[in-house]
Write an enzyme that holds these catalytic residues in place. Structure first.
Site, PDB file in Angstrom:
ATOM      1  N   LYS A 126      23.962  -9.115 -21.089  1.00 47.92           N
ATOM      2  CA  LYS A 126      25.264  -8.454 -20.881  1.00 47.92           C
ATOM      3  C   LYS A 126      26.270  -9.533 -20.541  1.00 47.92           C
ATOM      4  O   LYS A 126      25.902 -10.578 -19.996  1.00 47.92           O
ATOM      5  CB  LYS A 126      25.181  -7.465 -19.714  1.00 47.92           C
ATOM      6  CG  LYS A 126      26.267  -6.406 -19.731  1.00 47.92           C
ATOM      7  CD  LYS A 126      25.880  -5.253 -20.623  1.00 47.92           C
ATOM      8  CE  LYS A 126      27.003  -4.283 -20.841  1.00 47.92           C
ATOM      9  NZ  LYS A 126      26.530  -3.081 -21.548  1.00 47.92           N
ATOM     10  N   ASP A 166      31.626  -2.889 -24.884  1.00 50.27           N
ATOM     11  CA  ASP A 166      31.336  -2.058 -23.710  1.00 50.27           C
ATOM     12  C   ASP A 166      32.730  -1.644 -23.196  1.00 50.27           C
ATOM     13  O   ASP A 166      33.702  -1.655 -23.970  1.00 50.27           O
ATOM     14  CB  ASP A 166      30.536  -2.844 -22.657  1.00 50.27           C
ATOM     15  CG  ASP A 166      29.934  -1.936 -21.568  1.00 50.27           C
ATOM     16  OD1 ASP A 166      28.915  -1.294 -21.814  1.00 50.27           O
ATOM     17  OD2 ASP A 166      30.517  -1.855 -20.461  1.00 50.27           O
TER      18      ASP A 166
HETATM   19  P1  NDP Z   1      35.715   2.544 -22.985  1.00 47.87           P
HETATM   20  O1  NDP Z   1      36.422   1.370 -22.473  1.00 47.87           O
HETATM   21  O2  NDP Z   1      35.904   2.958 -24.406  1.00 47.87           O
HETATM   22  O3  NDP Z   1      36.049   3.824 -22.095  1.00 47.87           O
HETATM   23  C1  NDP Z   1      35.782   3.839 -20.730  1.00 47.87           C
HETATM   24  C2  NDP Z   1      36.235   5.163 -20.158  1.00 47.87           C
HETATM   25  O4  NDP Z   1      35.773   5.270 -18.816  1.00 47.87           O
HETATM   26  C3  NDP Z   1      37.742   5.284 -20.095  1.00 47.87           C
HETATM   27  O5  NDP Z   1      38.119   6.628 -20.198  1.00 47.87           O
HETATM   28  C4  NDP Z   1      38.045   4.721 -18.706  1.00 47.87           C
HETATM   29  O6  NDP Z   1      39.265   5.161 -18.153  1.00 47.87           O
HETATM   30  C5  NDP Z   1      36.878   5.258 -17.910  1.00 47.87           C
HETATM   31  N1  NDP Z   1      36.613   4.352 -16.785  1.00 47.87           N
HETATM   32  C6  NDP Z   1      36.287   3.045 -16.858  1.00 47.87           C
HETATM   33  N2  NDP Z   1      36.145   2.517 -15.634  1.00 47.87           N
HETATM   34  C7  NDP Z   1      36.400   3.512 -14.785  1.00 47.87           C
HETATM   35  C8  NDP Z   1      36.423   3.584 -13.382  1.00 47.87           C
HETATM   36  N3  NDP Z   1      36.157   2.509 -12.614  1.00 47.87           N
HETATM   37  N4  NDP Z   1      36.711   4.794 -12.824  1.00 47.87           N
HETATM   38  C9  NDP Z   1      36.986   5.884 -13.611  1.00 47.87           C
HETATM   39  N5  NDP Z   1      36.977   5.857 -14.948  1.00 47.87           N
HETATM   40  C10 NDP Z   1      36.693   4.693 -15.523  1.00 47.87           C
HETATM   41  O7  NDP Z   1      34.171   2.281 -22.674  1.00 47.87           O
HETATM   42  P2  NDP Z   1      32.885   2.981 -23.292  1.00 47.87           P
HETATM   43  O8  NDP Z   1      33.162   4.393 -23.626  1.00 47.87           O
HETATM   44  O9  NDP Z   1      32.365   2.084 -24.335  1.00 47.87           O
HETATM   45  O10 NDP Z   1      31.873   2.894 -22.066  1.00 47.87           O
HETATM   46  C11 NDP Z   1      31.705   3.955 -21.124  1.00 47.87           C
HETATM   47  C12 NDP Z   1      30.367   3.808 -20.435  1.00 47.87           C
HETATM   48  O11 NDP Z   1      29.320   3.877 -21.410  1.00 47.87           O
HETATM   49  C13 NDP Z   1      30.141   2.491 -19.690  1.00 47.87           C
HETATM   50  O12 NDP Z   1      29.314   2.746 -18.565  1.00 47.87           O
HETATM   51  C14 NDP Z   1      29.346   1.657 -20.693  1.00 47.87           C
HETATM   52  O13 NDP Z   1      28.571   0.666 -20.056  1.00 47.87           O
HETATM   53  C15 NDP Z   1      28.478   2.744 -21.305  1.00 47.87           C
HETATM   54  N6  NDP Z   1      27.902   2.440 -22.610  1.00 47.87           N
HETATM   55  C16 NDP Z   1      28.692   2.102 -23.673  1.00 47.87           C
HETATM   56  C17 NDP Z   1      28.129   1.874 -24.918  1.00 47.87           C
HETATM   57  C18 NDP Z   1      28.942   1.592 -26.130  1.00 47.87           C
HETATM   58  O14 NDP Z   1      28.365   1.499 -27.217  1.00 47.87           O
HETATM   59  N7  NDP Z   1      30.245   1.461 -26.031  1.00 47.87           N
HETATM   60  C19 NDP Z   1      26.662   1.941 -25.113  1.00 47.87           C
HETATM   61  C20 NDP Z   1      25.945   2.382 -23.939  1.00 47.87           C
HETATM   62  C21 NDP Z   1      26.551   2.598 -22.749  1.00 47.87           C
HETATM   63  P3  NDP Z   1      40.543   4.166 -18.108  1.00 47.87           P
HETATM   64  O15 NDP Z   1      41.037   4.089 -19.520  1.00 47.87           O
HETATM   65  O16 NDP Z   1      41.483   4.814 -17.180  1.00 47.87           O
HETATM   66  O17 NDP Z   1      40.029   2.843 -17.597  1.00 47.87           O
HETATM   67  O1  2IT Z   2      25.390  -0.623 -22.664  1.00 50.40           O
HETATM   68  C1  2IT Z   2      25.138  -0.753 -23.874  1.00 50.40           C
HETATM   69  O2  2IT Z   2      24.037  -0.474 -24.344  1.00 50.40           O
HETATM   70  C2  2IT Z   2      26.220  -1.220 -24.754  1.00 50.40           C
HETATM   71  N1  2IT Z   2      27.327  -1.442 -24.279  1.00 50.40           N
HETATM   72  C3  2IT Z   2      25.954  -1.459 -26.214  1.00 50.40           C
HETATM   73  C4  2IT Z   2      25.308  -2.796 -26.413  1.00 50.40           C
HETATM   74  C5  2IT Z   2      25.138  -3.216 -27.859  1.00 50.40           C
HETATM   75  O3  2IT Z   2      24.667  -4.354 -28.028  1.00 50.40           O
HETATM   76  O4  2IT Z   2      25.455  -2.463 -28.788  1.00 50.40           O
END
Ligand code: NDP
Ligand code: 2IT
Length: 444
Positions: A126, A166
């Site tokens: 990460k 992420d």
């Molecule tokens: P994005 O940046 O696309 O979206 C994040 C969302 O979560 C936004 O709506 C953001 O709001 C909100 N958010 C972030 N930080 C906070 C906080 N401290 N308090 C409240 N709301 C918060 O990220 P992703 O959708 O990609 O990721 C979301 C989660 O999913 C994370 O935990 C990530 O690790 C996990 N994840 C992502 C993957 C991927 O493929 N993208 C794969 C697996 C897991 P705001 O815009 O106001 O910051």
């Molecule tokens: O938390 C996760 O699994 C991710 N943000 C996706 C990682 C990836 O390599 O696609």
């Protein structure tokens, strides 16, 4: 003292000031106690847990860039290369002001088990930076990404370490990072995933985490004689994972009534209109409150509280430790039957224990959100083959992988006498493959 307790004490002592890392390790080691106790002598003799909880390498570097006012800004970048026993390091990059070593170590540690559960040959890593893309111009984001990659490119490669997105890192950022990698190294290779479709990206990667979350949720419900059709769903966040979880839940007949961002949440009793959300979030990079200004009858509430909205299924998809004990109690009181984690470690330990005690269907992030990284691994396969698969082919593979992850978690839980505890099941199943590979490769 048991081997597990000894190693946990050591992790706390050796990593001061890293509460998220302690939390992630403790949750995993607590469930692994069932396995470790049965092989204590063997695992102790090869220092398995000491090695499993120590990242292979942590790179930390200065990221200087110039903002639109001509002022020099300096951020801190990281890559945590946690474990390469079963494949090259694989995991996302997070750009958010809260990023620090503890958060990236917890995420890297979780990634090791998650990637193992996918059944694909990927190790865990990460990275990221304490850079805040919010409110920055495209030029500023590009300048930051180019500076970040100028350093990171020394440590990554298609067969070595393959970052992805992420929080705060989506298609735009991956594009700028890829361009700079190619420019410096001269290599056109699958060094990043989540790339655009015109330069090596895979169909379905954008949707994969959210879709995969819903596929495994449906599978878990199916085994309990239920389904998503007709269910009311609350989803936190409104980023990549939340939007595509909402899309797939809607396609399967559920009604998603709430989404949020870090400022507050929206409630729409008629079901959230995703076209409006996508326009606000994906096109204009705006705030979720704008939804209520556009859609009559919907309501925006500033602050936390999304989990007080009655629902059958809750999908936390924002960030770590966003669902606390009082939230879990509110969900249970309102009749919620299922919680599946789209985010990494969104549910606190107390809240998780409460939901398990109340016998809710609960799927932990390392299983539930593994569809994203699994599809990243499919992107790597396509890059190696120099081929692109169709949407249907990738989606079908993703669905099969999610169903298989459910089966692995359920099977491991049953084998160790904790039937339907998918937290223990996912940790154990993820651990078994990594432990076996580490044993075979000697003390490295
Ligand atoms: P994005 O940046 O696309 O979206 C994040 C969302 O979560 C936004 O709506 C953001 O709001 C909100 N958010 C972030 N930080 C906070 C906080 N401290 N308090 C409240 N709301 C918060 O990220 P992703 O959708 O990609 O990721 C979301 C989660 O999913 C994370 O935990 C990530 O690790 C996990 N994840 C992502 C993957 C991927 O493929 N993208 C794969 C697996 C897991 P705001 O815009 O106001 O910051
Ligand atoms: O938390 C996760 O699994 C991710 N943000 C996706 C990682 C990836 O390599 O696609």
């Amino acid at each position: 003292m048991s081997y597990v307790s000894e190693v946990m004490e050591r992790v706390v002592a050796k990593n001061p000031g890293e509460p998220e890392f302690h939390q992630a390790v403790k949750e995993v080691l607590d469930s692994l106690a069932l396995v470790i106790d049965a092989h204590e002598e063997e695992y102790r003799s090869i220092g398995l847990l000491e090695r499993l909880t120590e990242p292979e390498r942590i790179i930390s570097f200065r990221v200087p860039w110039v903002d639109d006012q001509g002022k020099v800004q300096v951020n801190r970048g990281y890559r945590v290369q946690f474990n390469s026993a079963i494949g090259p390091y694989k995991g996302g990059l997070r750009f958010h002001p809260t990023v620090n070593q503890s958060i990236l170590k917890f995420l890297g540690f979780e990634q090791v088990f998650k990637n193992s559960l996918t059944g694909l040959p990927i190790g865990g890593g990460k990275g990221g930076a304490d850079f805040d893309p919010k409110g920055k111009s495209d030029r500023e984001v590009m300048a930051f990404c180019q500076s970040f990659m100028t350093e990171l490119c020394k440590y990554i490669g298609a067969d070595q370490d393959v970052p992805a997105g992420d929080i705060g890192v989506g298609g735009r950022e991956i594009g700028y990072l890829y361009g700079q990698y190619k420019r410096i190294t001269g290599l056109y290779e699958g060094v990043l995933t989540g790339k655009g479709l015109t330069y090596g990206g895979s169909l379905v990667r954008t949707q994969a985490t959210g879709y995969g979350l819903v596929y495994i949720t449906e599978e878990m419900l199916r085994h309990a004689g239920e389904s998503l059709a007709g269910k009311t769903v609350v989803i936190s966040g409104s980023g990549n994972v939340a939007i595509y979880a909402a899309e797939k839940a809607g396609q399967l007949g559920a009604k998603v009534v709430a989404l949020s961002d870090s400022n507050g949440y929206i409630y729409d009793a008629d079901g959230i209109r995703l076209d409006v959300v996508k326009e606000i979030k994906e096109v204009r990079r705006g705030r979720i409150r704008e939804y209520a200004e556009k859609v009559p009858g919907s309501v925006y509430t500033e602050g936390k509280g999304i989990w007080t909205i009655p629902c059958d299924v809750a999908l936390p998809c924002a960030t770590q430790n966003e669902l606390h004990l009082e939230d879990a109690k509110a969900l249970v009181d309102n009749g919620c039957i299922c919680v599946a984690e789209g985010a990494n470690m969104p549910t606190t330990r107390e809240a998780t224990d409460y939901l398990l005690e109340k016998k809710l269907l609960f799927m932990p992030g390392k299983a539930a959100n593994a569809g994203g990284v699994a599809t990243s691994a499919l992107e790597m396969s396509q890059n190696s083959q120099r081929l692109s698969w169709t949407f249907e082919e990738v989606d079908e593979r993703l669905k099969r992988i999610m169903i298989d992850i459910y089966a692995k978690a359920a099977d491991a839980a049953a084998r160790y006498g904790v039937k339907d505890n998918f937290v223990a099941g996912a940790n154990i199943a993820g651990f078994e493959k990594v432990a076996d590979a580490m044993k075979a490769q000697g003390i490295v």
